[in-house]
Design a protein around this motif. Structure first.
Motif, short mmCIF file in Angstrom:
data_model
loop_
_atom_site.label_atom_id
_atom_site.label_comp_id
_atom_site.label_asym_id
_atom_site.label_seq_id
_atom_site.Cartn_x
_atom_site.Cartn_y
_atom_site.Cartn_z
N ARG A 1 -12.34 -9.97 -4.99
CA ARG A 1 -11.15 -9.12 -5.08
C ARG A 1 -10.60 -9.19 -6.49
O ARG A 1 -10.61 -10.25 -7.13
N GLU A 2 -10.10 -8.06 -6.97
CA GLU A 2 -9.44 -8.06 -8.28
C GLU A 2 -8.50 -6.87 -8.41
O GLU A 2 -8.65 -5.85 -7.74
N TYR A 3 -7.49 -7.05 -9.28
CA TYR A 3 -6.59 -5.98 -9.67
C TYR A 3 -7.00 -5.50 -11.05
O TYR A 3 -7.24 -6.30 -11.95
N ARG B 1 1.96 0.74 -10.44
CA ARG B 1 0.81 0.76 -9.53
C ARG B 1 -0.32 -0.06 -10.14
O ARG B 1 -0.32 -0.37 -11.32
N THR B 2 -1.30 -0.38 -9.27
CA THR B 2 -2.49 -1.07 -9.71
C THR B 2 -3.66 -0.66 -8.84
O THR B 2 -3.48 -0.23 -7.70
N GLY C 1 -14.88 -1.24 -2.11
CA GLY C 1 -13.75 -0.36 -1.89
C GLY C 1 -12.73 -0.44 -2.99
O GLY C 1 -12.69 -1.39 -3.77
N GLU C 2 -11.89 0.58 -3.06
CA GLU C 2 -10.80 0.61 -4.04
C GLU C 2 -9.62 1.35 -3.42
O GLU C 2 -9.79 2.43 -2.84
N VAL C 3 -8.44 0.74 -3.51
CA VAL C 3 -7.21 1.39 -3.07
C VAL C 3 -6.16 1.20 -4.15
O VAL C 3 -6.27 0.32 -5.01
N GLU C 4 -5.14 2.05 -4.11
CA GLU C 4 -4.03 1.92 -5.04
C GLU C 4 -2.92 1.11 -4.37
O GLU C 4 -2.56 1.37 -3.22
N HIS D 1 0.80 -1.21 0.00
CA HIS D 1 0.00 0.00 0.00
C HIS D 1 0.85 1.28 0.00
O HIS D 1 0.29 2.38 -0.02
N VAL D 2 2.16 1.14 0.04
CA VAL D 2 3.06 2.29 0.16
C VAL D 2 4.02 2.30 -1.03
O VAL D 2 4.58 1.26 -1.40
#
Length: 235
Positions: free
Chosen positions: A160-162, A169-170, A186-189, A106-107
């Protein structure tokens, strides 16, 4: 704003259970009596298991709901709200640390170099650090990836998916559906990082990569094996 933990409260432990191989790996890496930091501790279950085995854990997590749950269940363990950049604000030093569950993805690289350096400055020579992530090398060249749905019982499904998967990044999309109704989306990078990139970041922060496994059962790592578990030590 509803926290991730609040949204998942009834299903979290089914989606993210404490895995015995992970506990065994941590107990082997972290000596009895050691002060150990859990980076991305969630509701604190790994800290609880370590405390019961004569370690001295403390936890850090960005989600306030997670930390409330951790403090409620394990009142004798220090828990802190904050991201990995919050390390300088924590008191004391550590004999060991771990960051598991793909939290480190996540970082970005600059932020990762920062938290590794901050951590190294507070750990003694030889102190162990365990880092577990997705095996991003296995996804090189793919532009998307969908995981198999997790059937949680009671009509609950976690998906879950990318998407837009690339070397820098994804997008990571999650969805919790119960009996056809979406309770959370939800969505995070995330920041994919190859094994070679991890080795470089460890070395620059003052850590030596001593072992690299495909899983907590210590299967030998090979790109495409499905997981990445690092055991490194402070130089």
């Amino acid at each position: 704003m509803t926290s991730f933990y609040t949204a998942f409260a009834d299903h979290y432990e089914k989606v993210f259970p404490v895995r015995e191989p992970a506990v065994a790996f941590l107990l082997d890496a972290v000596p009895p009596g050691a002060r150990v930091l859990d980076l991305g501790c969630g509701p604190g279950h790994h800290c609880g298991r370590l405390a019961a085995a004569d370690r001295q854990p403390e936890g850090l997590d960005l989600d306030e709901g997670m930390i409330r749950a951790a403090r409620g269940r394990y009142p004798g363990i220090p828990f802190h709200v904050g991201d990995l950049a919050a390390l300088p604000a924590l008191p004391g030093s550590w004999d060991a640390a771990y960051c598991i569950g793909n939290v480190a993805s996540h970082v970005d690289d600059a932020g990762t170099a920062g938290w590794l350096a901050d951590l190294a400055a507070r750990m003694a020579p030889g102190a162990p650090l365990v880092v577990q992530t997705v095996d991003w090398d296995a996804l090189a060249g793919e532009t998307s990836h969908r995981f198999a749905d997790l059937e949680l019982g009671g009509g609950a499904v976690f998906a879950r998916e990318y998407r837009d998967l690339g070397p820098a990044r994804t997008r990571f999309l999650t969805r919790l559906v119960v009996e056809g109704r979406t309770l959370f989306a939800g969505e995070v990078e995330l920041y994919p990082r190859t094994a070679a990139a991890w080795r470089d970041l460890f070395a620059r922060a003052g850590f030596e990569a001593t072992e690299h496994f495909a899983d907590f059962a210590r299967a030998p790592y090979a790109a495409g094996a499905g997981g990445s578990v690092w055991l490194v030590h402070r130089r």
